[in-house]
Scaffold this active site. Structure first.
Site, mmCIF file in Angstrom:
data_model
loop_
_atom_site.group_PDB
_atom_site.id
_atom_site.type_symbol
_atom_site.label_atom_id
_atom_site.label_comp_id
_atom_site.label_asym_id
_atom_site.label_seq_id
_atom_site.Cartn_x
_atom_site.Cartn_y
_atom_site.Cartn_z
ATOM 1 N N ASP A 49 -8.038 70.250 43.030
ATOM 2 C CA ASP A 49 -6.747 69.583 43.088
ATOM 3 C C ASP A 49 -6.713 68.592 44.252
ATOM 4 O OD1 ASP A 49 -3.632 69.823 42.329
ATOM 5 O OD2 ASP A 49 -3.808 69.718 44.506
ATOM 6 N N TYR A 54 -3.413 62.031 49.547
ATOM 7 C CA TYR A 54 -4.249 62.804 50.467
ATOM 8 C C TYR A 54 -5.339 61.937 51.103
ATOM 9 C CZ TYR A 54 -2.318 66.910 48.002
ATOM 10 O OH TYR A 54 -1.497 67.846 47.429
ATOM 11 N N LYS A 83 -2.621 63.047 41.680
ATOM 12 C CA LYS A 83 -1.176 62.865 41.621
ATOM 13 C C LYS A 83 -0.778 61.412 41.915
ATOM 14 C CE LYS A 83 -0.742 67.549 43.482
ATOM 15 N NZ LYS A 83 -2.087 67.669 44.072
ATOM 16 N N HIS A 116 3.847 63.283 41.782
ATOM 17 C CA HIS A 116 3.801 64.102 42.990
ATOM 18 C C HIS A 116 5.185 64.556 43.444
ATOM 19 C CE1 HIS A 116 1.061 64.707 46.752
ATOM 20 N NE2 HIS A 116 1.898 65.708 46.599
#
Length: 305
Positions: A49, A54, A83, A116
């Site tokens: 994931d 990120y 996401k 997200h």
């Protein structure tokens, strides 16, 4: 030894491993994500994931590529998710955003693509108030193009998710939310389940996690004797008990770790079962506390909490 991870059925026919590797970290050394992904796959993780926000999709993709190159897995063995970030919620922006994520990951498709957050902003962080049903039309186009095999949302509350379910041609199959012993989310989990949506847990260890240093020496999960007795009874750690508790509730979990021994520990939760009384012990720590309140979004139109 490679651990076989059970899978949960999703409403679109996909199956998702019930333990995945979470890759969000406040800070990391260069190469840590790549090594974590490769090490995780080596010991049995098949669910990876990540998210565009990120800023690690390149390394995550490199870890996946290395594992495939080594013959540990094929692409079809893996369940990879990423996401859509808040600044790409316009319908026309969704597919280009996913294509950019896929380019960074080095993949032709993801198994699940998430929105997200339900909030939307422009490049400078100002609220754009885009209706998330518009965003979902872009998500459905991404699925039609074969760029995502499944679609999900993250951090949606019941009201927001109902609006989306009422409008969607291809409904979300997963709502990824914070669930852990101090935020048990029984009401939301049951509500989603009744509508064919699986709740998956991020921050599944909650205050037990070393990633929450602000609660060090303050968290009963780390010291309470009752949880300690449950762990001792099964010859497991407190963290393993907590992850097992969630999996027994049919909630997939995505704990994060860079440490091979901890990666293995987080996966080794299928050789024991908690009794109803032991489940109640973990439930008893609920205080409706969010580790991730996202207060920076609190003034935005679609803030979910």
């Amino acid at each position: 030894m490679v651990i076989e991870v059970p899978r949960i059925q999703l409403s679109n026919g996909q199956t998702m491993p019930v333990v995945g590797l979470g890759t969000y970290a406040r800070k990391a050394e260069p190469g840590q994500y790549r090594q974590a992904v490769e090490s995780a796959i080596e010991i049995g993780y098949r669910h990876i994931d990540t998210a565009s926000s990120y800023n690690n999709e390149v390394e995550v993709g490199e870890g996946i590529a290395n594992a495939i190159k080594r013959g540990l897995v094929t692409r079809e063995d893996l369940f990879v998710t990423t996401k859509l970030w808040n600044d790409n919620h316009a319908e026309a922006a969704v597919v280009p955003a996913l294509r950019a994520s896929l380019a960074r990951l080095g993949l032709e498709y993801v198994d699940l693509y998430f929105v997200h957050w339900p909030v939307s902003v422009d490049a400078s962080g100002q609220d754009t108030g885009i209706d998330f049903r518009e965003t979902w039309r872009g998500m459905e186009e991404a699925a039609r193009l074969g760029l995502a095999r499944g679609l999900g949302v993250s951090n949606y509350n019941e009201e927001q998710l109902q609006l989306l379910l009422d409008a969607a041609a291809a409904p979300p199959v997963v709502n990824q939310v914070e669930v852990n012993p101090t935020l048990t989310q029984h009401k939301l989990v049951a509500w989603c389940r009744q509508r064919g949506v699986v709740c998956a847990a991020y921050t599944p260890l909650g205050l037990l996690s070393d990633a929450r240093p602000e609660f060090q020496d303050k968290d009963a999960l780390k010291t309470d004797a009752a949880l300690g007795r449950v762990a001792e009874q099964h010859g497991k750690t407190r963290a393993q008990v907590v992850l097992r508790y969630l999996v027994q509730r049919s909630i997939p979990v995505i704990p994060k770790s860079f440490t091979p021994s901890r990666l293995a520990e987080n996966l080794d939760i299928f050789s024991f079962e908690l009794t109803p009384a032991e489940m109640d012990v973990v439930d008893s720590y609920n205080i409706d506390h969010r580790c991730v309140p996202a207060t920076g979004f609190a003034k935005l139109k679609n803030y979910p909490f």
